[in-house]
Design a protein around this motif. Structure first.
Motif, PDB file in Angstrom:
ATOM      1  N   ILE A   1     -36.431  40.141   3.331  1.00 25.19           N
ATOM      2  CA  ILE A   1     -35.916  41.380   3.913  1.00 25.19           C
ATOM      3  C   ILE A   1     -35.147  40.988   5.167  1.00 25.19           C
ATOM      4  N   ILE A   2     -33.832  41.102   5.108  1.00 28.45           N
ATOM      5  CA  ILE A   2     -32.965  40.685   6.201  1.00 28.45           C
ATOM      6  C   ILE A   2     -32.541  41.920   6.987  1.00 28.45           C
ATOM      7  N   VAL A   3     -32.775  41.890   8.287  1.00 28.82           N
ATOM      8  CA  VAL A   3     -32.406  43.014   9.148  1.00 28.82           C
ATOM      9  C   VAL A   3     -31.278  42.545  10.056  1.00 28.82           C
ATOM     10  N   GLN A   4     -30.094  43.086   9.819  1.00 23.99           N
ATOM     11  CA  GLN A   4     -28.908  42.693  10.570  1.00 23.99           C
ATOM     12  C   GLN A   4     -28.802  43.496  11.857  1.00 23.99           C
ATOM     13  N   ASP A   5     -28.731  42.788  12.971  1.00 24.39           N
ATOM     14  CA  ASP A   5     -28.536  43.438  14.259  1.00 24.39           C
ATOM     15  C   ASP A   5     -27.047  43.411  14.602  1.00 24.39           C
ATOM     16  N   GLY A   6     -26.655  44.189  15.580  1.00 24.89           N
ATOM     17  CA  GLY A   6     -25.258  44.179  16.000  1.00 24.89           C
ATOM     18  C   GLY A   6     -24.379  45.040  15.115  1.00 24.89           C
ATOM     19  N   ASP A   7     -23.122  44.645  15.001  1.00 25.71           N
ATOM     20  CA  ASP A   7     -22.108  45.417  14.281  1.00 25.71           C
ATOM     21  C   ASP A   7     -22.440  45.494  12.789  1.00 25.71           C
ATOM     22  N   PRO A   8     -22.726  46.685  12.260  1.00 26.81           N
ATOM     23  CA  PRO A   8     -23.061  46.795  10.832  1.00 26.81           C
ATOM     24  C   PRO A   8     -21.884  46.510   9.907  1.00 26.81           C
ATOM     25  N   ALA A   9     -20.665  46.499  10.458  1.00 28.97           N
ATOM     26  CA  ALA A   9     -19.491  46.204   9.632  1.00 28.97           C
ATOM     27  C   ALA A   9     -19.325  44.705   9.385  1.00 28.97           C
ATOM     28  N   LYS A  10     -20.032  43.893  10.137  1.00 30.71           N
ATOM     29  CA  LYS A  10     -19.930  42.446   9.961  1.00 30.71           C
ATOM     30  C   LYS A  10     -20.588  42.024   8.656  1.00 30.71           C
ATOM     31  N   ASN A  11     -19.957  41.110   7.948  1.00 26.87           N
ATOM     32  CA  ASN A  11     -20.481  40.636   6.668  1.00 26.87           C
ATOM     33  C   ASN A  11     -21.376  39.418   6.898  1.00 26.87           C
ATOM     34  N   ILE A  12     -22.649  39.569   6.599  1.00 32.67           N
ATOM     35  CA  ILE A  12     -23.608  38.477   6.738  1.00 32.67           C
ATOM     36  C   ILE A  12     -23.721  37.752   5.395  1.00 32.67           C
ATOM     37  N   LYS A  13     -23.528  36.435   5.418  1.00 33.38           N
ATOM     38  CA  LYS A  13     -23.589  35.648   4.185  1.00 33.38           C
ATOM     39  C   LYS A  13     -24.968  35.023   4.026  1.00 33.38           C
ATOM     40  N   VAL A  14     -25.504  35.159   2.821  1.00 37.92           N
ATOM     41  CA  VAL A  14     -26.809  34.605   2.477  1.00 37.92           C
ATOM     42  C   VAL A  14     -26.604  33.568   1.380  1.00 37.92           C
ATOM     43  N   PRO A  15     -27.174  32.380   1.516  1.00 40.03           N
ATOM     44  CA  PRO A  15     -27.001  31.367   0.476  1.00 40.03           C
ATOM     45  C   PRO A  15     -27.421  31.880  -0.892  1.00 40.03           C
ATOM     46  N   ALA A  16     -26.740  31.430  -1.915  1.00 38.74           N
ATOM     47  CA  ALA A  16     -27.030  31.866  -3.283  1.00 38.74           C
ATOM     48  C   ALA A  16     -28.436  31.430  -3.692  1.00 38.74           C
ATOM     49  N   GLY A  17     -29.018  32.220  -4.581  1.00 39.13           N
ATOM     50  CA  GLY A  17     -30.295  31.849  -5.166  1.00 39.13           C
ATOM     51  C   GLY A  17     -31.509  32.493  -4.537  1.00 39.13           C
ATOM     52  N   PHE A  18     -31.313  33.262  -3.458  1.00 42.19           N
ATOM     53  CA  PHE A  18     -32.428  33.946  -2.813  1.00 42.19           C
ATOM     54  C   PHE A  18     -32.486  35.396  -3.262  1.00 42.19           C
ATOM     55  N   ASP A  19     -33.699  35.893  -3.434  1.00 41.80           N
ATOM     56  CA  ASP A  19     -33.926  37.304  -3.735  1.00 41.80           C
ATOM     57  C   ASP A  19     -34.066  38.035  -2.403  1.00 41.80           C
ATOM     58  N   TYR A  20     -33.134  38.949  -2.096  1.00 44.44           N
ATOM     59  CA  TYR A  20     -33.171  39.566  -0.770  1.00 44.44           C
ATOM     60  C   TYR A  20     -32.612  40.983  -0.808  1.00 44.44           C
ATOM     61  N   GLU A  21     -32.960  41.719   0.239  1.00 44.49           N
ATOM     62  CA  GLU A  21     -32.313  42.995   0.547  1.00 44.49           C
ATOM     63  C   GLU A  21     -31.846  42.908   1.991  1.00 44.49           C
ATOM     64  N   LEU A  22     -30.699  43.512   2.272  1.00 41.74           N
ATOM     65  CA  LEU A  22     -30.084  43.426   3.594  1.00 41.74           C
ATOM     66  C   LEU A  22     -29.957  44.824   4.180  1.00 41.74           C
TER      67      LEU A  22
END
Length: 233
Positions: free
Chosen positions: A33-54
């Motif tokens: 479970i990834i919680v992005q802080d800061g600008d919500p318009a910024k695209n956060i990249k997650v390495p392939a192969g992980f099961d996640y929600e952002l």
């Protein structure tokens, strides 16, 4: 000791999560479970192969409405939203600048496994056992430790620290001139400390708790619970 069906990993971040590559052997079987802080318009990249929600600030506002204030902004306490949305029995949280430590044989240390072992082992309240962890293989209680307390109590939190950097609170940093020891080595949690504290790698169990040290340390979670009407007894 895998808890893949019972544990979520919560990561607060403002950047791409390249650090996960180091943790892949340990984290990949788990849901992130990834919680992005800061600008919500910024695209956060997650390495392939992980099961996640952002999730980002827009999700917090949408989910909590006028109570969204209870989730901190522009600091890592935004992780509390991850605690809120997780439905698992256990939650591990880790900062995105923590890296895998090495043992004396230069082998990667599985901090997740160690924290899991801590959480599934009892803790010793009130008395200090001079052999430290009496539940560790090969250890035991020393003479004088009350027999009535040797079963221990359920462990609520297993807390990790940075290598070579004592995680002092602000007043202690002001009081001491030795707040930094040696050269910083990011991450590397191999602690088997079991107590209520907050930072770096923390594994929490959803155990009932009474007000006290644990309640005070988890003040951010208390803000979330209070705002949503969930009492902490």
């Amino acid at each position: 000791m895998a808890l893949t069906d019972q544990l979520d990993i919560v990561i607060p971040t403002i950047r791409n999560l390249d650090f996960l590559e180091q943790w892949r052997p340990f984290f990949q079987p788990y849901h992130l479970i990834i919680v992005q802080d800061g600008d919500p318009a910024k695209n956060i990249k997650v390495p392939a192969g992980f099961d996640y929600e952002l999730h980002n600030r827009n999700d917090v506002d949408r989910a909590l409405g006028d109570k969204a204030w209870c989730i901190s902004y522009k600091d890592s306490a935004c992780r509390c939203f991850g605690f809120l949305v997780s439905k698992k029995r256990y939650v591990l949280t880790i900062d995105d600048d923590c890296f895998v430590a090495k043992n004396p044989k230069n082998e990667d240390i599985n901090a997740l496994e160690q924290h899991t072992q801590n959480l599934l082992s009892p803790s010793t309240p009130y008395f200090f056992n001079t052999l430290y962890d009496p539940y560790r293989e090969g250890a035991d209680f020393v003479r004088g430790y009350p027999f009535s307390l040797r079963e221990g109590v359920p462990t609520a939190i297993s807390h990790g620290l940075w290598l070579n950097i004592p995680d002092y609170d602000a007043p202690t940093q002001v009081r001491t001139s030795s707040s930094v020891i040696g050269t910083a080595s990011p991450g590397g949690q191999q602690s088997n400390i079991r107590y209520a504290c907050w930072n770096c790698v923390v594994l929490l169990s959803r155990l009932p708790c009474k007000r006290g040290a644990l309640h005070q340390e988890l003040c951010s979670w208390h803000n979330v619970s209070s705002a949503l009407g969930y009492p902490i007894n």
